[in-house]
Design an enzyme around this catalytic site. Structure first.
Site, PDB file in Angstrom:
ATOM      1  N   GLY A   1       8.742  -5.354  -8.682  1.00 39.17           N
ATOM      2  CA  GLY A   1       9.603  -4.270  -9.132  1.00 39.17           C
ATOM      3  C   GLY A   1      11.080  -4.581  -8.932  1.00 39.17           C
ATOM      4  O   GLY A   1      11.466  -5.218  -7.944  1.00 39.17           O
TER       5      GLY A   1
ATOM      6  N   ASP B   1      13.166  -3.594  -5.609  1.00 41.75           N
ATOM      7  CA  ASP B   1      13.533  -4.563  -4.568  1.00 41.75           C
ATOM      8  C   ASP B   1      14.176  -5.760  -5.256  1.00 41.75           C
ATOM      9  O   ASP B   1      13.574  -6.839  -5.352  1.00 41.75           O
ATOM     10  CB  ASP B   1      12.283  -4.969  -3.782  1.00 41.75           C
ATOM     11  CG  ASP B   1      11.633  -3.770  -3.125  1.00 41.75           C
ATOM     12  OD1 ASP B   1      12.019  -3.423  -2.009  1.00 41.75           O
ATOM     13  OD2 ASP B   1      10.741  -3.141  -3.754  1.00 41.75           O
TER      14      ASP B   1
ATOM     15  N   GLY C   1       5.363   3.976  -8.891  1.00 43.31           N
ATOM     16  CA  GLY C   1       6.133   2.733  -9.039  1.00 43.31           C
ATOM     17  C   GLY C   1       5.192   1.539  -9.002  1.00 43.31           C
ATOM     18  O   GLY C   1       5.211   0.660  -9.879  1.00 43.31           O
ATOM     19  N   HIS C   2       4.327   1.517  -7.975  1.00 39.79           N
ATOM     20  CA  HIS C   2       3.334   0.433  -7.873  1.00 39.79           C
ATOM     21  C   HIS C   2       2.436   0.427  -9.120  1.00 39.79           C
ATOM     22  O   HIS C   2       2.123  -0.621  -9.681  1.00 39.79           O
ATOM     23  CB  HIS C   2       2.430   0.628  -6.649  1.00 39.79           C
ATOM     24  CG  HIS C   2       3.132   0.574  -5.335  1.00 39.79           C
ATOM     25  ND1 HIS C   2       3.253   1.667  -4.516  1.00 39.79           N
ATOM     26  CD2 HIS C   2       3.729  -0.454  -4.682  1.00 39.79           C
ATOM     27  CE1 HIS C   2       3.891   1.317  -3.410  1.00 39.79           C
ATOM     28  NE2 HIS C   2       4.199   0.040  -3.486  1.00 39.79           N
TER      29      HIS C   2
ATOM     30  N   VAL D   1      10.765   2.950 -11.114  1.00 42.84           N
ATOM     31  CA  VAL D   1      10.189   4.251 -11.473  1.00 42.84           C
ATOM     32  C   VAL D   1      10.763   5.287 -10.494  1.00 42.84           C
ATOM     33  O   VAL D   1      10.803   5.048  -9.283  1.00 42.84           O
ATOM     34  CB  VAL D   1       8.647   4.223 -11.378  1.00 42.84           C
ATOM     35  CG1 VAL D   1       8.064   5.592 -11.688  1.00 42.84           C
ATOM     36  CG2 VAL D   1       8.083   3.180 -12.329  1.00 42.84           C
TER      37      VAL D   1
ATOM     38  N   GLY E   1       0.805  -1.227   0.000  1.00 45.49           N
ATOM     39  CA  GLY E   1       0.000   0.000   0.000  1.00 45.49           C
ATOM     40  C   GLY E   1       0.832   1.269   0.000  1.00 45.49           C
ATOM     41  O   GLY E   1       2.027   1.229  -0.300  1.00 45.49           O
TER      42      GLY E   1
ATOM     43  N   SER F   1       9.319   5.336  -3.442  1.00 48.02           N
ATOM     44  CA  SER F   1       9.159   4.379  -2.346  1.00 48.02           C
ATOM     45  C   SER F   1       8.094   4.915  -1.397  1.00 48.02           C
ATOM     46  O   SER F   1       7.991   6.137  -1.210  1.00 48.02           O
ATOM     47  CB  SER F   1      10.490   4.239  -1.598  1.00 48.02           C
ATOM     48  OG  SER F   1      10.267   3.673  -0.317  1.00 48.02           O
ATOM     49  N   SER F   2       7.334   4.007  -0.812  1.00 45.79           N
ATOM     50  CA  SER F   2       6.315   4.429   0.158  1.00 45.79           C
ATOM     51  C   SER F   2       6.964   5.142   1.330  1.00 45.79           C
ATOM     52  O   SER F   2       6.331   5.942   2.022  1.00 45.79           O
ATOM     53  CB  SER F   2       5.537   3.216   0.661  1.00 45.79           C
ATOM     54  OG  SER F   2       4.994   2.516  -0.427  1.00 45.79           O
ATOM     55  N   ARG F   3       8.232   4.835   1.578  1.00 47.49           N
ATOM     56  CA  ARG F   3       8.922   5.444   2.729  1.00 47.49           C
ATOM     57  C   ARG F   3       9.355   6.882   2.458  1.00 47.49           C
ATOM     58  O   ARG F   3       9.690   7.599   3.397  1.00 47.49           O
ATOM     59  CB  ARG F   3      10.146   4.610   3.101  1.00 47.49           C
ATOM     60  CG  ARG F   3       9.777   3.281   3.751  1.00 47.49           C
ATOM     61  CD  ARG F   3      11.024   2.557   4.231  1.00 47.49           C
ATOM     62  NE  ARG F   3      10.699   1.432   5.083  1.00 47.49           N
ATOM     63  CZ  ARG F   3      10.469   0.214   4.642  1.00 47.49           C
ATOM     64  NH1 ARG F   3      10.532  -0.039   3.357  1.00 47.49           N
ATOM     65  NH2 ARG F   3      10.172  -0.766   5.485  1.00 47.49           N
TER      66      ARG F   3
HETATM   67  P1  AMP Z   1       5.950  -2.499  -1.625  1.00 50.52           P
HETATM   68  O1  AMP Z   1       4.582  -1.939  -1.484  1.00 50.52           O
HETATM   69  O2  AMP Z   1       7.036  -1.547  -1.258  1.00 50.52           O
HETATM   70  O3  AMP Z   1       6.088  -3.854  -0.972  1.00 50.52           O
HETATM   71  O4  AMP Z   1       6.157  -2.751  -3.180  1.00 50.52           O
HETATM   72  C1  AMP Z   1       5.269  -3.530  -3.916  1.00 50.52           C
HETATM   73  C2  AMP Z   1       5.864  -3.809  -5.262  1.00 50.52           C
HETATM   74  O5  AMP Z   1       6.087  -2.578  -5.952  1.00 50.52           O
HETATM   75  C3  AMP Z   1       7.224  -4.518  -5.185  1.00 50.52           C
HETATM   76  O6  AMP Z   1       7.302  -5.492  -6.210  1.00 50.52           O
HETATM   77  C4  AMP Z   1       8.200  -3.398  -5.402  1.00 50.52           C
HETATM   78  O7  AMP Z   1       9.436  -3.810  -5.933  1.00 50.52           O
HETATM   79  C5  AMP Z   1       7.427  -2.535  -6.394  1.00 50.52           C
HETATM   80  N1  AMP Z   1       7.939  -1.163  -6.354  1.00 50.52           N
HETATM   81  C6  AMP Z   1       8.062  -0.365  -5.274  1.00 50.52           C
HETATM   82  N2  AMP Z   1       8.616   0.816  -5.619  1.00 50.52           N
HETATM   83  C7  AMP Z   1       8.857   0.757  -6.942  1.00 50.52           C
HETATM   84  C8  AMP Z   1       9.422   1.656  -7.903  1.00 50.52           C
HETATM   85  N3  AMP Z   1       9.883   2.869  -7.555  1.00 50.52           N
HETATM   86  N4  AMP Z   1       9.502   1.258  -9.192  1.00 50.52           N
HETATM   87  C9  AMP Z   1       9.055   0.030  -9.565  1.00 50.52           C
HETATM   88  N5  AMP Z   1       8.512  -0.861  -8.715  1.00 50.52           N
HETATM   89  C10 AMP Z   1       8.410  -0.514  -7.426  1.00 50.52           C
END
Ligand code: AMP
Length: 289
Positions: free
Chosen positions: A156, A159, A45-46, A185, A40, A194-196
């Site tokens: 993505g 990670d 990116g997501h 992205v 979430g 990044s969500s962070r």
């Molecule tokens: P997360 O919500 O951070 O667990 O990410 C969910 C998915 O989105 C994972 O497969 C991540 O690698 C991908 N993701 C997160 N940030 C990016 C980004 N900036 N570009 C591409 N994919 C991303």
């Protein structure tokens, strides 16, 4: 039925219901199922994963679940952003079919005991300091696979280690799922989304793009002289970061993504990866040579 219809997006919170829906879609055999697992606080990116999934013209399931067993730091878990209403609006706009957003007890009911673990790969890079993190990731991803029964699942490259580990799990356990990877992205200034990032202080946000700048410098160094040794690239990158006041470096590594080995001299298939803390926020990024 524990579901709520929001325009064309159906929000499902029950694992049983989600599994029944996926099974029914697969039995009909007309449409492929694409899964995009997330925690979430969705950003572009997501959404790039979702947009790529949409190209398959099947059914798209996005999951939002902040998975506690992959956090080795309690504070990081407590402070992990949650923006579910905004997330739902974004998913509706892109045109997702199902959002599976279970509660904690739905994923880990009382008495839950099982873990899935990829052995060697989890001990490197992020896994060296985030003990238990990748076991938490593989365990929840396998559960999400079993609940949503996808043909394709999107991850993505942001990670990268996670992507490598998931691919290994799919191969090792003969899972009938194609893992599709999506490039990172970035914000306009180069910072990997990044969500962070929303938790970065103003000062940290200003220097955060230099993480990527450093990676591109390292890649340029290799492009200029492809015999340069790994050690030298890493040393120069460290010097660059410290000249920019980026001093809290967890790791800088160059890896062969096939087997997570560390080449003495890189080549074009290899990646340079970093994990850096700016204040209390840990950021990761990588770049292919
Ligand atoms: P997360 O919500 O951070 O667990 O990410 C969910 C998915 O989105 C994972 O497969 C991540 O690698 C991908 N993701 C997160 N940030 C990016 C980004 N900036 N570009 C591409 N994919 C991303």
């Amino acid at each position: 039925m524990k579901s709520k219809k929001i325009n064309s997006l159906k929000v499902i919170t029950s694992a049983n219901e989600m599994q029944k829906i996926s099974l029914a879609i697969r039995r009909k055999g007309k449409k492929k199922v694409s899964l995009v697992p997330t925690m979430g606080a969705l950003h572009d990116g997501h959404l790039s994963l979702v947009r790529k999934a949409k190209k398959k013209d099947g059914i798209i399931i996005v999951t939002i679940f902040i998975n506690p067993i992959q956090f080795n730091n309690k504070k990081d878990l407590e402070k992990y952003p949650s923006t579910i209403k905004k997330d739902i609006a974004k998913l509706e706009e892109v045109g997702v079919d199902y959002l599976f957003a279970p509660k904690l007890e739905e994923v880990y009911p009382k008495g839950y005991q099982t873990k899935v673990s990829v052995t060697d790969f989890k001990n490197h890079l992020c896994g060296a300091t985030r003990v238990g993190h990748f076991d938490g990731v593989t365990s929840v991803v396998l559960k999400l696979f079993n609940i949503t029964i996808p043909d394709y699942s999107y991850f993505g490259e942001k990670d990268l280690q996670q992507l490598i580990i998931i691919k290994q799990m799919v191969k090792d356990l003969n899972l009938p799922i194609k893992v599709i990877s999506i490039p990172i992205v970035r914000e306009k200034d180069g910072l990997a989304m990044s969500s962070r990032n929303i938790r970065l202080s103003k000062k940290a946000r200003k220097i955060a793009p230099l993480i990527y700048k450093g990676l591109t410098r390292a890649r340029d160094e290799f492009k200029k002289n492809n015999k340069v040794i790994t050690k030298k690239i890493i040393k120069n990158l460290r010097t660059y970061y410290s000249s920019k006041n980026i001093t809290c470096i967890e790791y800088i590594k160059i890896i062969n993504p096939k087997d997570l080995s560390y080449p003495l001299t890189p080549d074009t298939k290899d990646y340079i990866l970093v994990a850096i803390k700016l204040g209390s926020i840990r950021l990761i990024d990588n770049l292919k040579f």
